[in-house]
Design an enzyme around this catalytic site. Sequence first.
Site, PDB file in Angstrom:
ATOM      1  N   SER A 149      30.013 -31.655  24.481  1.00  0.00           N
ATOM      2  CA  SER A 149      30.436 -32.712  23.564  1.00  0.00           C
ATOM      3  C   SER A 149      30.096 -32.322  22.127  1.00  0.00           C
ATOM      4  CB  SER A 149      29.788 -34.032  23.981  1.00  0.00           C
ATOM      5  OG  SER A 149      30.289 -35.117  23.242  1.00  0.00           O
ATOM      6  N   ASP A 316      40.061 -36.855  29.552  1.00  0.00           N
ATOM      7  CA  ASP A 316      39.202 -37.053  28.389  1.00  0.00           C
ATOM      8  C   ASP A 316      40.058 -37.509  27.201  1.00  0.00           C
ATOM      9  OD1 ASP A 316      37.384 -36.942  26.293  1.00  0.00           O
ATOM     10  OD2 ASP A 316      36.549 -35.009  26.869  1.00  0.00           O
ATOM     11  N   HIS A 349      35.484 -38.114  29.469  1.00  0.00           N
ATOM     12  CA  HIS A 349      34.612 -37.268  28.654  1.00  0.00           C
ATOM     13  C   HIS A 349      33.242 -37.052  29.285  1.00  0.00           C
ATOM     14  CE1 HIS A 349      33.155 -35.297  25.072  1.00  0.00           C
ATOM     15  NE2 HIS A 349      32.145 -36.158  24.983  1.00  0.00           N
TER      16      HIS A 349
END
Length: 370
Positions: A149, A316, A349
């Site tokens: 991330s 995502d 995500h």
Amino acid sequence: MTEFIPPGTRWFDLPSPFPMKRGGALHGARIAYETWGALDATASNAILIVTGLSPDAHAASNAGDPEPGWWEAMLGPGKPIDTDRWFVLCVNSLGSCKGSTGPASTNPDTGQTYRLDFPELSVEDGADAAAAVVRGLGIERLACVIGNSMGGMTALALLQRHPGIARSHVNISGAARALPFSIAIRSLQREAIRLDPNWNNGDYDDATYPESGMRMARKLGVITYRSALEWDGRFGRVRLESDRRDDDAFGLEFEVESYLEGHARRFVRRFDPNCYLYLSRSMDWFDAGEHCHGDVLHGLASIRIDRALSIGVRTDILFPLQQQEEIAEGLRAGGCDAAFLALESPQGHDAFLVDIERFGPAVRRFLQAL
């Protein structure tokens, strides 16, 4: 603000002054970190993990802290990141409130909490701080840097700004720059915090804390961390068993609302609002093509590493799949043997935290080939 620092945390003192990319410098700053495994005689088996916005350095249980970490299933003896082979270092981001110096820390020049006097924070500052820890531990070249991330952004900045610091890279649900949708979501999160009267331009305490703003910010984040498919599969349109209270006509009615409320309430007092603002904005500012006239592929091609794996998830919406494909494409243009892997995980995500059945084998195969 009460800090939540894992008991196994260690600290590395950054050089003082520590210059910041957008101006200013930190004095007496430090980075929180934890380690697993043993460094070999040539210090060539080291892996660095750089994290997303909110995690601390406690990625997995270790001798200093037996409690499970946020990536427990991925890291340890015999696991995908095998600590029987690798010496693993995880750093808490500069600007965080989980042990590293940030807006919630004491400014040594004034003896008061930094709050908004903390210098403007960039992803590149976090990368420079991580590099200082790596060098300070006697590691000249990492076997691999793994970024998740926001950590995927930090890892790319690290590789750009410190050539030769790593032989390989695994980028998981990361990005070379923020897209408009992600910027918009984070902007709303920051606005929710800033519009809470208790935020008071950053001057709050435990008694007058911007809890409502943090709750809204966290709810917005959690909604984007998972996919619509995940939300539908977990909650559907199931309603809460208890009826709404007559004095709360628009209160919680569906199970998904209750889940978000509970998740947010567990988070709000465990992360400092000012730190959240600074770290969130740093992601919006990051652009790996900044010094290449905005050409992100050219910026990625300037990175010199041997091998890379860029992993994304089709569901995502926060760091969409084309961003991980872009990373692999740009690294390949620079001569790197870079692979791109699209996973079918329904979790969106946050899949790298929970869908170890898909992520684990991919990371294991890559590291075994080093």
